[in-house]
Design a protein around this motif. Sequence first.
Motif, PDB file in Angstrom:
ATOM      1  N   UNK A   1       0.818  -0.991  -0.104  1.00  0.00           N
ATOM      2  CA  UNK A   1      -0.098  -0.037   0.100  1.00  0.00           C
ATOM      3  C   UNK A   1       0.905   1.340  -0.034  1.00  0.00           C
ATOM      4  N   UNK A   2       2.022   1.120   0.633  1.00  0.00           N
ATOM      5  CA  UNK A   2       2.910   2.278   0.457  1.00  0.00           C
ATOM      6  C   UNK A   2       3.575   2.562  -0.963  1.00  0.00           C
ATOM      7  N   UNK A   3       3.723   1.467  -1.609  1.00  0.00           N
ATOM      8  CA  UNK A   3       4.261   1.589  -2.995  1.00  0.00           C
ATOM      9  C   UNK A   3       3.043   2.076  -3.760  1.00  0.00           C
ATOM     10  N   UNK A   4       1.776   1.804  -3.557  1.00  0.00           N
ATOM     11  CA  UNK A   4       0.583   2.589  -4.254  1.00  0.00           C
ATOM     12  C   UNK A   4       0.497   3.985  -3.994  1.00  0.00           C
ATOM     13  N   UNK A   5       0.759   4.340  -2.665  1.00  0.00           N
ATOM     14  CA  UNK A   5       0.738   5.789  -2.361  1.00  0.00           C
ATOM     15  C   UNK A   5       1.685   6.527  -3.150  1.00  0.00           C
ATOM     16  N   UNK A   6       3.114   5.844  -3.046  1.00  0.00           N
ATOM     17  CA  UNK A   6       4.380   6.349  -3.643  1.00  0.00           C
ATOM     18  C   UNK A   6       4.039   6.582  -5.169  1.00  0.00           C
ATOM     19  N   UNK A   7       3.367   5.595  -5.820  1.00  0.00           N
ATOM     20  CA  UNK A   7       3.005   5.872  -7.059  1.00  0.00           C
ATOM     21  C   UNK A   7       2.340   6.873  -7.406  1.00  0.00           C
TER      22      UNK A   7
END
Length: 542
Positions: free
Chosen positions: A432-438
């Motif tokens: 989910x942190x990766x999705x937020x970073x994207x």
Amino acid sequence: MSGPLLQVDDLHVDFATEHGQMHAVRGVSFDIQPGQTVALVGESGSGKSVTALSVLRLLPYPAASHPKGRILFNGVDLLGADGRGIRAVRGNAISMIFQEPMSSLNPLHTVERQVSEALILHRGMRRAAARVRTIELLTEVGIPNPESRLDDFPHQLSGGQRQRVMIAMALANEPQLLIADEPTTALDVTVQAQILELLMSLQKKRGMAILFITHDLQIVRRMAEITHVMTEGKIVESGTTEALFANPQHPYTRKLLAAEPKGDPPSPAADAPVLVSAEKLRVWFPIKRGFLRRIVGHVKAVDDIDITIRRGETLGLVGESGSGKTTLGRALLRLIGSEGRIVYLGKDIEKLSWGAMRPLRKDMQIVFQDPFGSLSPRMSVAEIIAEGLAVHAPQLSPAERDAKVVQALTEVGLDPEARFRYPHEFSGGQRQRVAIARAMVLEPKFVVLDEPTSALDMSVQAQVVDLLRDLQRRHNLTYLFISHDLRVVRALANELMVMRNGKVVEHGPARDIFAAPQSDYTKALMAAAFAVEAAPSPEVAQ
């Protein structure tokens, strides 16, 4: 029979991996007495589901092995039982409810076939008798007009109805022990409350024992008599639920109990301009019937809604599944067609073509509910995050793009060195942190957050909420936060909008609505969400 119904004694579970043996469960021991509710709690990866699956020998063999330990049911060692012996127990004496009913139910089989299957296999019932018993079971678990739902397929049911069908299947042969593995995680608060009430009433009626697997301690407080806390494959604390909540001893237990999202959301500036607004927004989906597929009606997913969100503000959008929350969020981003007026920074964007909308996509981003489903499994994290930069900032060199990826990962609290790994190599919270970073790498102004914390552990939820608030403060971000978890909404939202059947039933400052909801529907949502906080443990209630 005297003694425990189920006895797990020094259980060890190993998985064979490319790098050797992984020790998933290490020396777990606990008992369940007849008619008792016992909870295994812990975060994802703690070993609680692996322990539960071991009881019914449902782990993928030979990759999984039990190098040590015993699992005794009515005095019989299940780990040593042959194929016929364990099949006689599965779905008969011990049944299981899984976390996600949509993936657990066969999409190609009707409700009747799936519920009656257990009756035909274990009881030898004829189909006519099994059909009658299936209707009785569906009635017992609260499916309205069960006769009319027998020929339905899983996709034709709501999330709560699918979970009720799963419970009917599990109860078909009147098991002595029911294993419930995260049975309410993805459900609305009102449906969650209904399912918990249903399980407690059925337990009282049938006298069965329940092994409850969850990461939600508020549910444990309401359901369980005995609680075992797991982390890293071990039980680190056990006791009565009342004593464990009143005086937790282990640091990990104290960490779990303190993990609920806390604090207040950042407040927008008093003179903050309106960033996004909509007037008379409408999204109707046609209902087509007959050979010629004529339109006979409409599903009014969003029905004449007005909405205003200021710069730096978070609008919380709550309501049950099917209320229109996600449809409204996607309509504001022009990801689906709609009618009405949508204004972004003073410009009417409702009639813009897809080409004309493209420059605005950089400013308007979305983070989806399921990060594993929204991240491509064939792309590395660096490629996933940089993909938007390749479209919206083609002038950047590969080195400059990589520098922005590193910066985005650092901002969301991930090690930049992990950017060459793939989504399946991360935990749910990390994905989910990766999705937020994207989303954040494009430096957006408006972000729609569609249930971004619903599938996460309590401690990870708190971390993601803190991250979102920190990013909002640093970049003056504007959020539309869609969720059914009112505890998370309370920690993030300045304004609150409650939706039901495509319409707004209440709207105003979040603090005022949480303190004194006006509509009956909002009161019902609040009661369902916060009842478990005030509810005594089962021992106190008795």
